[in-house]
Design a protein around this motif. Structure first.
Motif, mmCIF file in Angstrom:
data_model
loop_
_atom_site.group_PDB
_atom_site.id
_atom_site.type_symbol
_atom_site.label_atom_id
_atom_site.label_comp_id
_atom_site.label_asym_id
_atom_site.label_seq_id
_atom_site.Cartn_x
_atom_site.Cartn_y
_atom_site.Cartn_z
ATOM 1 N N ILE A 38 0.833 -1.198 0.000
ATOM 2 C CA ILE A 38 0.000 0.000 0.000
ATOM 3 C C ILE A 38 0.871 1.253 0.000
ATOM 4 O O ILE A 38 0.598 2.223 -0.727
ATOM 5 C CB ILE A 38 -0.950 -0.002 1.222
ATOM 6 C CG1 ILE A 38 -2.049 -1.052 1.029
ATOM 7 C CG2 ILE A 38 -1.575 1.367 1.440
ATOM 8 C CD1 ILE A 38 -2.931 -1.252 2.239
ATOM 9 N N PHE A 41 2.290 1.764 -3.444
ATOM 10 C CA PHE A 41 1.279 2.327 -4.354
ATOM 11 C C PHE A 41 1.100 3.821 -4.117
ATOM 12 O O PHE A 41 1.026 4.610 -5.074
ATOM 13 C CB PHE A 41 -0.055 1.602 -4.154
ATOM 14 C CG PHE A 41 -1.187 2.193 -4.955
ATOM 15 C CD1 PHE A 41 -1.431 1.772 -6.250
ATOM 16 C CD2 PHE A 41 -2.007 3.183 -4.405
ATOM 17 C CE1 PHE A 41 -2.467 2.323 -6.996
ATOM 18 C CE2 PHE A 41 -3.043 3.731 -5.136
ATOM 19 C CZ PHE A 41 -3.273 3.301 -6.441
ATOM 20 N N PHE A 57 -5.025 -1.927 -5.340
ATOM 21 C CA PHE A 57 -4.975 -1.137 -4.112
ATOM 22 C C PHE A 57 -6.256 -1.341 -3.298
ATOM 23 O O PHE A 57 -6.205 -1.488 -2.070
ATOM 24 C CB PHE A 57 -4.778 0.335 -4.471
ATOM 25 C CG PHE A 57 -4.818 1.268 -3.302
ATOM 26 C CD1 PHE A 57 -3.793 1.287 -2.372
ATOM 27 C CD2 PHE A 57 -5.894 2.128 -3.127
ATOM 28 C CE1 PHE A 57 -3.835 2.157 -1.292
ATOM 29 C CE2 PHE A 57 -5.944 3.002 -2.050
ATOM 30 C CZ PHE A 57 -4.902 3.010 -1.131
#
Length: 304
Positions: A38, A41, A57
């Motif tokens: 995460i 991203f 995501f």
């Protein structure tokens, strides 16, 4: 959890503490992996314009929420800690929602691969960032369906005094009558049937393109086929989770002492395992994420 007694209704005698330790180790490991992906991203803007990475995501977030909430309920149930009914309802809404968000998102990711391989000229239009945002909204609307149905049946059946009680939060608390359990199972089976058909159709269509493709196009289609197969495997594990209560009832009638082992296996295999495959499918297998994982510096760039 949602749709499965073996998820929130798992109870193990306190002396068998090593099982709780194993669950906690697994949950912590995969939550850390999810959090790492995460962060990658969020830090890499090149992922923010790709539909498949945005949907990935969403999957990471939903898996992390579900792992965390299921682990909390697992611990509370293990130590027989009661909570107010309203708090249990609040937690259950989140669990019921995100139990479905992941497989629905997997189906959307499969469709994205189908469009990318079978309709490449329309991929930019159908899978734009704006379209993906609408898709995420649709995913959550569709995923809220079972939650609304289950809680509506509960609210229509429960007395006012029930809401004033303290309880150990389990899915059985919202199943006051046997027919409610049948309706819940039917709704989940319908959802997973539609998702299974969608993934199977996408796989067949991508396979047709793969047979006719050559060179670089052939490599892309074969990679797409592998991704769809892994999505199908994830969906299968989620589907088996819905059958676990029926398996547990059969085992309970045969040997009561065996039910604890069966529930523990079901919890690990069909609740934790499906939520741990996403980092493998779209994280470690993906070249861009793998390179970003190796180069966590903000200046690192995505491969083209």
């Amino acid at each position: 959890m949602a749709g499965n007694n073996s998820v929130n209704d798992v109870f193990f005698p306190r002396p068998v503490s090593y099982r709780v330790i194993i669950v906690e180790i697994l949950v912590i490991i995969f939550l850390c992996i999810n959090m790492l992906l995460i962060v990658i991203f969020v830090k890499k803007e090149c992922f923010h314009t790709s539909a498949r990475y945005i949907l990935f995501f969403v999957t990471l977030l939903s898996d992390s929420v579900l792992l965390l909430m299921s682990d909390i309920l697992f611990i509370l149930t293990h130590f027989e800690i009661a909570m107010p009914v309203w708090l249990c309802i609040t937690i259950s809404v989140v669990v019921l929602l995100y139990f479905i968000v992941t497989p629905v998102t997997l189906t959307a990711m499969t469709l994205e691969r189908y469009v990318a391989i079978c309709m490449p000229l329309r991929h930019g239009q159908l899978c734009s960032t704006r379209s993906t945002m609408y898709c995420i909204l649709i995913i959550h609307v569709l995923s809220s369906g079972p939650c609304i149905i289950i809680l509506s049946m509960f609210f229509a059946s429960a007395s006012l005094n029930f809401y004033k009680q303290f309880m150990i939060c389990t899915v059985d608390a919202f199943t006051l009558y046997r027919w409610q359990d049948h309706v819940r199972s039917a709704v989940y089976q319908f959802y997973f049937l539609i998702m299974g058909i969608t993934i199977a159709y996408s796989y067949v269509q991508i396979m047709k393109v793969a047979k006719a493709a050559s060179g670089e196009k052939k490599k892309l289609t074969h990679k797409g086929l592998k991704t769809v197969i892994l999505h199908a495997f994830q969906l299968l594990l989620c589907l088996i989770q819905l059958w676990c209560p029926f398996i547990e009832i059969a085992v309970f009638q045969i040997d009561f002492s065996l039910i604890l082992n069966v529930r523990y296996f079901n919890y690990i295999m069909f609740n934790i395992a499906p939520r741990c495959l996403s980092p493998l499918i779209y994280g470690l297998r993906d070249e861009n994420f793998f390179l970003a994982l190796k180069n966590l510096m903000p200046t690192s760039s995505c491969s083209k």
